[in-house]
Design a protein around this motif. Sequence first.
Motif, PDB file in Angstrom:
ATOM      1  N   GLY A 157       0.923  -1.072   0.004  1.00 36.02           N
ATOM      2  CA  GLY A 157       0.032   0.045  -0.051  1.00 36.02           C
ATOM      3  C   GLY A 157       0.850   1.249   0.242  1.00 36.02           C
ATOM      4  O   GLY A 157       1.967   1.119  -0.511  1.00 36.02           O
ATOM      5  N   THR A 158       0.331   2.284   0.690  1.00 35.47           N
ATOM      6  CA  THR A 158       1.122   3.510   0.676  1.00 35.47           C
ATOM      7  C   THR A 158       1.300   3.967   1.950  1.00 35.47           C
ATOM      8  O   THR A 158       0.335   4.113   2.713  1.00 35.47           O
ATOM      9  N   LEU A 159       2.467   4.534   2.209  1.00 33.43           N
ATOM     10  CA  LEU A 159       2.791   5.415   3.543  1.00 33.43           C
ATOM     11  C   LEU A 159       2.313   6.653   3.417  1.00 33.43           C
ATOM     12  O   LEU A 159       2.547   7.556   2.476  1.00 33.43           O
ATOM     13  N   GLY A 160       1.266   7.099   3.987  1.00 38.65           N
ATOM     14  CA  GLY A 160       0.370   8.214   3.890  1.00 38.65           C
ATOM     15  C   GLY A 160       1.057   9.365   4.712  1.00 38.65           C
ATOM     16  O   GLY A 160       1.041  10.356   4.106  1.00 38.65           O
ATOM     17  N   CYS A 161       1.746   9.201   5.686  1.00 37.27           N
ATOM     18  CA  CYS A 161       1.999  10.237   6.279  1.00 37.27           C
ATOM     19  C   CYS A 161       2.775   9.632   7.726  1.00 37.27           C
ATOM     20  O   CYS A 161       2.892   8.646   8.003  1.00 37.27           O
ATOM     21  N   LEU A 162       3.489  10.864   8.306  1.00 34.68           N
ATOM     22  CA  LEU A 162       4.321  10.278   9.619  1.00 34.68           C
ATOM     23  C   LEU A 162       3.561  10.937  10.730  1.00 34.68           C
ATOM     24  O   LEU A 162       2.817  12.065  10.549  1.00 34.68           O
ATOM     25  N   GLY A 163       3.543  10.457  11.881  1.00 37.86           N
ATOM     26  CA  GLY A 163       2.762  10.833  13.035  1.00 37.86           C
ATOM     27  C   GLY A 163       3.752  10.779  14.469  1.00 37.86           C
ATOM     28  O   GLY A 163       4.979  10.145  14.408  1.00 37.86           O
ATOM     29  N   TRP A 164       3.358  11.250  15.437  1.00 32.90           N
ATOM     30  CA  TRP A 164       3.793  11.242  16.902  1.00 32.90           C
ATOM     31  C   TRP A 164       2.713  10.366  17.669  1.00 32.90           C
ATOM     32  O   TRP A 164       1.614  10.586  17.613  1.00 32.90           O
ATOM     33  N   ILE A 170       5.567  14.714   2.155  1.00 36.42           N
ATOM     34  CA  ILE A 170       4.881  13.723   1.105  1.00 36.42           C
ATOM     35  C   ILE A 170       5.578  14.015  -0.278  1.00 36.42           C
ATOM     36  O   ILE A 170       5.704  15.125  -0.587  1.00 36.42           O
ATOM     37  N   GLN A 171       6.037  12.910  -0.715  1.00 34.89           N
ATOM     38  CA  GLN A 171       6.646  13.159  -2.197  1.00 34.89           C
ATOM     39  C   GLN A 171       5.648  13.817  -3.055  1.00 34.89           C
ATOM     40  O   GLN A 171       4.530  13.862  -3.065  1.00 34.89           O
ATOM     41  N   ASP A 172       6.388  14.848  -3.936  1.00 40.69           N
ATOM     42  CA  ASP A 172       5.622  15.644  -4.803  1.00 40.69           C
ATOM     43  C   ASP A 172       4.749  16.551  -4.304  1.00 40.69           C
ATOM     44  O   ASP A 172       4.031  17.481  -4.963  1.00 40.69           O
ATOM     45  N   ILE A 173       4.592  16.396  -2.859  1.00 39.26           N
ATOM     46  CA  ILE A 173       3.593  17.551  -2.389  1.00 39.26           C
ATOM     47  C   ILE A 173       3.971  18.397  -1.191  1.00 39.26           C
ATOM     48  O   ILE A 173       3.811  19.726  -1.206  1.00 39.26           O
ATOM     49  N   GLY A 174       4.810  17.882  -0.241  1.00 35.28           N
ATOM     50  CA  GLY A 174       5.526  18.660   0.655  1.00 35.28           C
ATOM     51  C   GLY A 174       4.840  18.396   2.101  1.00 35.28           C
ATOM     52  O   GLY A 174       4.271  17.373   1.946  1.00 35.28           O
ATOM     53  N   TRP A 175       5.317  19.179   3.347  1.00 33.61           N
ATOM     54  CA  TRP A 175       4.686  18.923   4.398  1.00 33.61           C
ATOM     55  C   TRP A 175       3.285  19.255   4.430  1.00 33.61           C
ATOM     56  O   TRP A 175       2.775  20.229   3.908  1.00 33.61           O
ATOM     57  N   PRO A 176       2.560  18.325   5.344  1.00 32.91           N
ATOM     58  CA  PRO A 176       1.015  18.847   5.476  1.00 32.91           C
ATOM     59  C   PRO A 176       1.013  19.884   6.265  1.00 32.91           C
ATOM     60  O   PRO A 176       1.867  20.298   7.059  1.00 32.91           O
ATOM     61  N   SER A 200      -2.817   6.667   1.290  1.00 32.18           N
ATOM     62  CA  SER A 200      -2.294   7.819   0.873  1.00 32.18           C
ATOM     63  C   SER A 200      -3.011   8.944   1.874  1.00 32.18           C
ATOM     64  O   SER A 200      -4.361   8.788   2.201  1.00 32.18           O
ATOM     65  N   LEU A 201      -2.435  10.045   2.272  1.00 28.97           N
ATOM     66  CA  LEU A 201      -3.184  11.177   2.663  1.00 28.97           C
ATOM     67  C   LEU A 201      -3.684  12.225   1.708  1.00 28.97           C
ATOM     68  O   LEU A 201      -2.904  12.591   0.837  1.00 28.97           O
ATOM     69  N   ILE A 202      -4.990  12.299   1.595  1.00 30.43           N
ATOM     70  CA  ILE A 202      -5.349  13.207   0.651  1.00 30.43           C
ATOM     71  C   ILE A 202      -5.490  14.865   1.200  1.00 30.43           C
ATOM     72  O   ILE A 202      -5.790  14.684   2.479  1.00 30.43           O
ATOM     73  N   VAL A 203      -4.867  15.493   0.454  1.00 33.88           N
ATOM     74  CA  VAL A 203      -4.700  17.094   1.218  1.00 33.88           C
ATOM     75  C   VAL A 203      -5.508  18.092  -0.017  1.00 33.88           C
ATOM     76  O   VAL A 203      -5.663  17.827  -1.143  1.00 33.88           O
ATOM     77  N   ALA A 204      -5.824  19.271   0.526  1.00 33.95           N
ATOM     78  CA  ALA A 204      -6.379  20.272  -0.206  1.00 33.95           C
ATOM     79  C   ALA A 204      -5.153  20.878  -0.828  1.00 33.95           C
ATOM     80  O   ALA A 204      -3.960  20.433  -0.687  1.00 33.95           O
ATOM     81  N   GLU A 205      -5.436  21.696  -1.862  1.00 35.60           N
ATOM     82  CA  GLU A 205      -4.275  22.216  -2.678  1.00 35.60           C
ATOM     83  C   GLU A 205      -3.312  23.154  -1.849  1.00 35.60           C
ATOM     84  O   GLU A 205      -2.008  23.249  -1.957  1.00 35.60           O
ATOM     85  N   ASP A 206      -3.798  23.614  -0.710  1.00 34.08           N
ATOM     86  CA  ASP A 206      -2.909  24.266   0.303  1.00 34.08           C
ATOM     87  C   ASP A 206      -2.090  23.375   1.269  1.00 34.08           C
ATOM     88  O   ASP A 206      -1.420  23.596   2.161  1.00 34.08           O
ATOM     89  N   ASN A 207      -2.182  22.048   0.960  1.00 34.59           N
ATOM     90  CA  ASN A 207      -1.575  20.905   1.873  1.00 34.59           C
ATOM     91  C   ASN A 207      -2.197  20.778   3.009  1.00 34.59           C
ATOM     92  O   ASN A 207      -1.780  19.837   4.055  1.00 34.59           O
ATOM     93  N   GLY A 208      -3.269  21.159   3.412  1.00 30.73           N
ATOM     94  CA  GLY A 208      -4.171  20.962   4.390  1.00 30.73           C
ATOM     95  C   GLY A 208      -5.156  19.531   4.361  1.00 30.73           C
ATOM     96  O   GLY A 208      -5.581  19.391   3.289  1.00 30.73           O
TER      97      GLY A 208
END
Length: 228
Positions: A28-35, A122-128, A189-197
Amino acid sequence: FGPDPIYAQRTRPLKPGFSIGHYKVTAGTLGCLGWVRGADGRANVAAVSNAHVLANSASVQHPERCKLWDAILQPGVADGGTDPKDWVGWLWGWVPLDEVGVNHIDLAYAALPNEARWDAGIQDIGWPRPRREPELGLPCKKTGRTTGLTRGKVTALGVILVDYGWEKPALFEDVVFLEGMSQGGDSGSLIVAEDNGPVGLLFAGSATITVAARLKYLPPELQLIGVV
Protein backbone atom coordinates in the motif's frame (compact mmCIF):
# COMPACT_ATOMS: atom_id res chain seq x y z
CA PHE A 1 -2.87 -1.71 -12.55
CA GLY A 2 0.91 -1.74 -12.15
CA PRO A 3 2.74 0.54 -9.74
CA ASP A 4 4.68 3.58 -10.84
CA PRO A 5 8.28 2.42 -10.41
CA ILE A 6 9.22 5.74 -8.82
CA TYR A 7 6.84 5.25 -5.88
CA ALA A 8 7.34 1.49 -5.59
CA GLN A 9 11.06 1.81 -4.93
CA ARG A 10 12.99 1.52 -1.68
CA THR A 11 13.53 4.99 -0.24
CA ARG A 12 15.66 6.18 2.67
CA PRO A 13 15.07 8.39 4.51
CA LEU A 14 11.53 7.02 4.93
CA LYS A 15 9.11 9.34 3.15
CA PRO A 16 5.31 9.44 2.64
CA GLY A 17 3.98 8.65 -0.82
CA PHE A 18 5.96 5.44 -1.31
CA SER A 19 5.20 1.71 -1.10
CA ILE A 20 4.92 0.13 2.35
CA GLY A 21 3.24 -2.89 3.91
CA HIS A 22 2.90 -5.53 6.61
CA TYR A 23 5.08 -8.55 5.83
CA LYS A 24 1.94 -10.60 4.98
CA VAL A 25 0.41 -7.88 2.74
CA THR A 26 1.19 -7.06 -0.91
CA ALA A 27 1.72 -3.28 -0.72
CA GLY A 28 0.00 0.00 0.00
CA THR A 29 1.13 3.57 0.55
CA LEU A 30 2.82 5.30 3.46
CA GLY A 31 0.39 8.19 3.92
CA CYS A 32 2.18 10.34 6.47
CA LEU A 33 4.24 10.30 9.64
CA GLY A 34 2.91 10.95 13.12
CA TRP A 35 3.75 11.20 16.79
CA VAL A 36 2.51 8.55 19.18
CA ARG A 37 3.02 8.79 22.93
CA GLY A 38 4.36 5.60 24.46
CA ALA A 39 3.88 4.12 27.92
CA ASP A 40 6.97 6.02 29.10
CA GLY A 41 5.34 9.33 28.11
CA ARG A 42 7.78 9.98 25.28
CA ALA A 43 6.60 10.84 21.77
CA ASN A 44 7.72 8.31 19.16
CA VAL A 45 7.68 8.68 15.38
CA ALA A 46 5.22 6.41 13.58
CA ALA A 47 4.45 5.57 9.95
CA VAL A 48 0.72 5.94 9.21
CA SER A 49 -1.33 4.02 6.64
CA ASN A 50 -4.41 1.75 6.51
CA ALA A 51 -5.15 -1.25 8.72
CA HIS A 52 -5.45 -3.38 5.58
CA VAL A 53 -1.93 -2.23 4.60
CA LEU A 54 -0.06 -2.37 7.93
CA ALA A 55 -2.24 -4.66 10.10
CA ASN A 56 -3.29 -7.32 7.56
CA SER A 57 -6.98 -6.28 7.83
CA ALA A 58 -7.20 -7.27 11.50
CA SER A 59 -10.79 -6.99 12.70
CA VAL A 60 -12.83 -7.18 15.86
CA GLN A 61 -13.86 -10.67 14.78
CA HIS A 62 -10.38 -11.77 13.61
CA PRO A 63 -7.66 -10.04 15.64
CA GLU A 64 -5.24 -12.90 14.93
CA ARG A 65 -4.50 -11.56 11.44
CA CYS A 66 -1.67 -9.53 12.97
CA LYS A 67 0.08 -8.90 16.26
CA LEU A 68 2.05 -6.12 17.89
CA TRP A 69 5.66 -5.87 16.70
CA ASP A 70 4.96 -7.53 13.33
CA ALA A 71 7.49 -6.47 10.69
CA ILE A 72 6.67 -3.53 8.42
CA LEU A 73 8.55 -3.37 5.12
CA GLN A 74 9.38 -0.53 2.72
CA PRO A 75 8.84 -1.21 -0.10
CA GLY A 76 6.01 -3.67 0.39
CA VAL A 77 6.28 -7.34 -0.55
CA ALA A 78 4.68 -6.83 -3.99
CA ASP A 79 7.43 -4.34 -4.81
CA GLY A 80 10.29 -6.62 -3.75
CA GLY A 81 10.43 -5.83 -0.04
CA THR A 82 11.88 -8.58 2.15
CA ASP A 83 12.52 -9.01 5.86
CA PRO A 84 14.99 -8.09 7.29
CA LYS A 85 16.59 -6.18 4.38
CA ASP A 86 13.68 -3.76 3.95
CA TRP A 87 12.40 -3.74 7.54
CA VAL A 88 11.59 -0.18 8.68
CA GLY A 89 9.59 -0.63 11.90
CA TRP A 90 7.11 -2.58 14.00
CA LEU A 91 3.33 -2.64 13.87
CA TRP A 92 2.43 -0.58 16.94
CA GLY A 93 -1.28 0.18 16.79
CA TRP A 94 -4.41 -0.03 14.67
CA VAL A 95 -8.15 0.60 14.68
CA PRO A 96 -9.73 -2.88 14.38
CA LEU A 97 -12.09 -3.19 11.43
CA ASP A 98 -15.58 -4.44 12.23
CA GLU A 99 -16.92 -7.11 9.88
CA VAL A 100 -20.54 -6.83 11.09
CA GLY A 101 -20.81 -3.35 12.65
CA VAL A 102 -20.11 0.23 11.58
CA ASN A 103 -16.64 1.52 10.67
CA HIS A 104 -15.36 5.07 10.32
CA ILE A 105 -11.64 4.69 9.57
CA ASP A 106 -9.22 2.10 8.17
CA LEU A 107 -5.98 2.97 9.98
CA ALA A 108 -2.83 1.51 11.48
CA TYR A 109 0.58 2.84 12.42
CA ALA A 110 4.08 1.45 12.83
CA ALA A 111 6.77 2.57 15.28
CA LEU A 112 10.08 3.62 13.75
CA PRO A 113 13.36 2.80 15.52
CA ASN A 114 15.16 5.69 17.19
CA GLU A 115 17.92 5.64 14.58
CA ALA A 116 15.50 5.78 11.62
CA ARG A 117 16.01 8.48 9.03
CA TRP A 118 12.73 10.08 7.97
CA ASP A 119 11.24 13.04 6.14
CA ALA A 120 7.62 14.02 6.87
CA GLY A 121 7.21 15.82 3.55
CA ILE A 122 4.92 13.89 1.19
CA GLN A 123 6.62 13.07 -2.11
CA ASP A 124 5.69 15.67 -4.81
CA ILE A 125 3.52 17.56 -2.29
CA GLY A 126 5.55 18.66 0.74
CA TRP A 127 4.79 18.87 4.44
CA PRO A 128 1.15 18.67 5.55
CA ARG A 129 -0.43 21.87 6.86
CA PRO A 130 -3.37 22.45 9.26
CA ARG A 131 -6.32 20.14 8.66
CA ARG A 132 -9.10 21.05 6.20
CA GLU A 133 -12.77 20.13 6.34
CA PRO A 134 -13.91 18.07 3.29
CA GLU A 135 -16.21 20.63 1.69
CA LEU A 136 -18.08 19.72 -1.51
CA GLY A 137 -16.10 20.78 -4.57
CA LEU A 138 -12.83 21.16 -2.63
CA PRO A 139 -9.86 20.48 -4.99
CA CYS A 140 -7.54 17.83 -3.52
CA LYS A 141 -4.40 15.88 -4.37
CA LYS A 142 -2.50 12.83 -3.16
CA THR A 143 0.67 10.88 -3.86
CA GLY A 144 0.28 7.10 -3.93
CA ARG A 145 2.37 4.03 -4.65
CA THR A 146 0.47 3.11 -7.84
CA THR A 147 -0.64 6.33 -9.54
CA GLY A 148 1.75 8.87 -8.04
CA LEU A 149 0.54 12.47 -7.84
CA THR A 150 -3.13 12.85 -8.86
CA ARG A 151 -5.88 15.37 -8.30
CA GLY A 152 -9.66 15.32 -7.83
CA LYS A 153 -12.49 17.18 -6.11
CA VAL A 154 -14.64 16.21 -3.13
CA THR A 155 -17.98 15.05 -4.52
CA ALA A 156 -19.96 13.84 -1.48
CA LEU A 157 -19.97 12.72 2.13
CA GLY A 158 -21.76 9.51 2.93
CA VAL A 159 -21.86 5.75 3.44
CA ILE A 160 -20.16 2.92 1.53
CA LEU A 161 -19.76 -0.86 1.60
CA VAL A 162 -16.14 -1.99 1.09
CA ASP A 163 -15.16 -5.50 -0.02
CA TYR A 164 -12.24 -6.87 2.03
CA GLY A 165 -12.83 -10.42 0.85
CA TRP A 166 -14.82 -11.34 3.96
CA GLU A 167 -18.22 -13.04 4.07
CA LYS A 168 -19.88 -9.68 3.44
CA PRO A 169 -18.69 -6.12 2.73
CA ALA A 170 -17.71 -3.81 5.58
CA LEU A 171 -19.96 -0.83 6.27
CA PHE A 172 -18.32 2.61 6.58
CA GLU A 173 -20.18 5.77 7.56
CA ASP A 174 -19.28 9.47 7.30
CA VAL A 175 -16.64 8.98 4.61
CA VAL A 176 -15.39 11.38 1.94
CA PHE A 177 -16.04 10.66 -1.73
CA LEU A 178 -13.80 12.20 -4.38
CA GLU A 179 -13.45 11.96 -8.14
CA GLY A 180 -11.50 8.92 -9.32
CA MET A 181 -7.87 9.68 -8.45
CA SER A 182 -6.51 6.33 -7.28
CA GLN A 183 -5.98 2.64 -8.03
CA GLY A 184 -5.19 -0.44 -5.95
CA GLY A 185 -1.97 0.10 -4.02
CA ASP A 186 -2.71 3.77 -3.34
CA SER A 187 -4.47 2.77 -0.11
CA GLY A 188 -3.10 4.68 2.85
CA SER A 189 -2.34 7.88 0.92
CA LEU A 190 -3.03 11.13 2.72
CA ILE A 191 -5.44 13.25 0.67
CA VAL A 192 -4.77 16.96 1.06
CA ALA A 193 -6.25 20.18 -0.26
CA GLU A 194 -4.21 22.35 -2.62
CA ASP A 195 -2.81 24.24 0.38
CA ASN A 196 -1.59 20.85 1.77
CA GLY A 197 -4.23 20.80 4.50
CA PRO A 198 -5.13 17.11 5.10
CA VAL A 199 -8.70 16.12 4.23
CA GLY A 200 -8.74 12.34 4.70
CA LEU A 201 -6.94 9.00 4.54
CA LEU A 202 -7.56 7.11 1.30
CA PHE A 203 -8.73 3.52 1.86
CA ALA A 204 -10.96 2.45 -1.06
CA GLY A 205 -12.08 3.33 -4.55
CA SER A 206 -12.82 2.31 -8.12
CA ALA A 207 -12.16 3.61 -11.60
CA THR A 208 -14.60 6.47 -11.00
CA ILE A 209 -14.45 7.27 -7.26
CA THR A 210 -11.91 7.52 -4.46
CA VAL A 211 -12.96 7.08 -0.83
CA ALA A 212 -11.23 8.53 2.23
CA ALA A 213 -11.79 8.35 5.99
CA ARG A 214 -12.25 11.63 7.83
CA LEU A 215 -9.34 12.54 10.09
CA LYS A 216 -11.61 13.39 13.02
CA TYR A 217 -11.68 9.61 13.57
CA LEU A 218 -7.93 9.32 14.20
CA PRO A 219 -7.21 7.50 17.48
CA PRO A 220 -6.50 9.99 20.31
CA GLU A 221 -2.92 8.81 20.86
CA LEU A 222 -1.92 9.69 17.28
CA GLN A 223 -0.93 13.20 16.14
CA LEU A 224 0.06 13.70 12.50
CA ILE A 225 3.33 15.57 12.08
CA GLY A 226 2.73 19.10 10.82
CA VAL A 227 -1.06 18.82 11.32
CA VAL A 228 -3.18 20.57 13.96
